[in-house]
Design a protein around this motif. Structure first.
Motif, PDB file in Angstrom:
ATOM      1  N   GLY A 104       0.835  -1.193   0.000  1.00 34.83           N
ATOM      2  CA  GLY A 104       0.000   0.000   0.000  1.00 34.83           C
ATOM      3  C   GLY A 104       0.872   1.245   0.000  1.00 34.83           C
ATOM      4  O   GLY A 104       2.091   1.167  -0.141  1.00 34.83           O
ATOM      5  N   TRP A 105       0.260   2.407   0.155  1.00 33.48           N
ATOM      6  CA  TRP A 105       1.026   3.647   0.211  1.00 33.48           C
ATOM      7  C   TRP A 105       0.342   4.617   1.167  1.00 33.48           C
ATOM      8  O   TRP A 105      -0.843   4.509   1.447  1.00 33.48           O
ATOM      9  N   LEU A 106       1.131   5.529   1.687  1.00 31.49           N
ATOM     10  CA  LEU A 106       0.636   6.504   2.656  1.00 31.49           C
ATOM     11  C   LEU A 106       0.505   7.877   2.012  1.00 31.49           C
ATOM     12  O   LEU A 106       1.317   8.248   1.168  1.00 31.49           O
ATOM     13  N   LYS A 107      -0.522   8.602   2.452  1.00 28.62           N
ATOM     14  CA  LYS A 107      -0.712   9.999   2.048  1.00 28.62           C
ATOM     15  C   LYS A 107      -1.223  10.753   3.256  1.00 28.62           C
ATOM     16  O   LYS A 107      -1.848  10.180   4.147  1.00 28.62           O
ATOM     17  N   LYS A 108      -1.000  12.049   3.229  1.00 31.11           N
ATOM     18  CA  LYS A 108      -1.594  12.924   4.242  1.00 31.11           C
ATOM     19  C   LYS A 108      -2.810  13.572   3.605  1.00 31.11           C
ATOM     20  O   LYS A 108      -2.753  14.051   2.480  1.00 31.11           O
ATOM     21  N   GLU A 109      -3.929  13.559   4.349  1.00 32.05           N
ATOM     22  CA  GLU A 109      -5.155  14.204   3.880  1.00 32.05           C
ATOM     23  C   GLU A 109      -5.611  15.231   4.906  1.00 32.05           C
ATOM     24  O   GLU A 109      -5.475  14.996   6.101  1.00 32.05           O
ATOM     25  N   LYS A 110      -6.151  16.332   4.412  1.00 33.86           N
ATOM     26  CA  LYS A 110      -6.713  17.336   5.315  1.00 33.86           C
ATOM     27  C   LYS A 110      -8.136  16.906   5.648  1.00 33.86           C
ATOM     28  O   LYS A 110      -8.948  16.674   4.762  1.00 33.86           O
TER      29      LYS A 110
END
Length: 129
Positions: free
Chosen positions: A8-14
């Motif tokens: 999988g992969w990580l992202k930052k979301e507001k």
């Protein structure tokens, strides 16, 4: 098709609570077989400041990214029958030909063929990836 494994992969979301680490991964939708993107919120960036701490949270939560393929079990009798029909076939018909003595041994020894094929044929095996 070979079983695929992903991290999988990580992202930052507001988000309303603040900036959040989100894990993204793909799965196959059961209804139509299409690959779709899934996401799982992990925690606020202020609590997990580094990507490595977000990955540690993924491990802690045991997120089921790579689900096991659930297929019906294989009947042992079917496997034994396939072996007798295809693997013990004549050398010209077999993918991996057996020695002449091996084929004759199975033809001669009915006890071993009876041992291979259970009388009820209901024992199931689970295929592992």
């Amino acid at each position: 098709m070979a079983q695929r494994h992903q991290r999988g992969w990580l992202k930052k979301e507001k988000r309303a609570q603040g900036e959040t680490w989100v894990l993204f991964f793909r799965t196959t939708r059961q209804s139509d077989g299409k690959r779709v993107e899934n996401k799982v919120p992990l925690g606020l960036v202020r609590h997990l400041p580094e990507a490595s701490s977000a990955w540690a949270e993924v491990e802690r939560l045991h997120v089921p990214i790579n689900r096991v393929d659930v297929r019906p079990g294989l009947i042992f009798g079917d496997l034994a029958q396939h072996y007798a029909e295809h693997e013990l076939a004549e050398a010209s018909e077999s993918i991996r030909p057996k020695a002449h003595t091996t084929i004759k041994g199975y033809e001669r020894d009915q006890d071993s063929r009876n041992t291979l094929t259970p009388s009820k044929g209901t024992s199931t095996w689970t295929l592992l990836p």
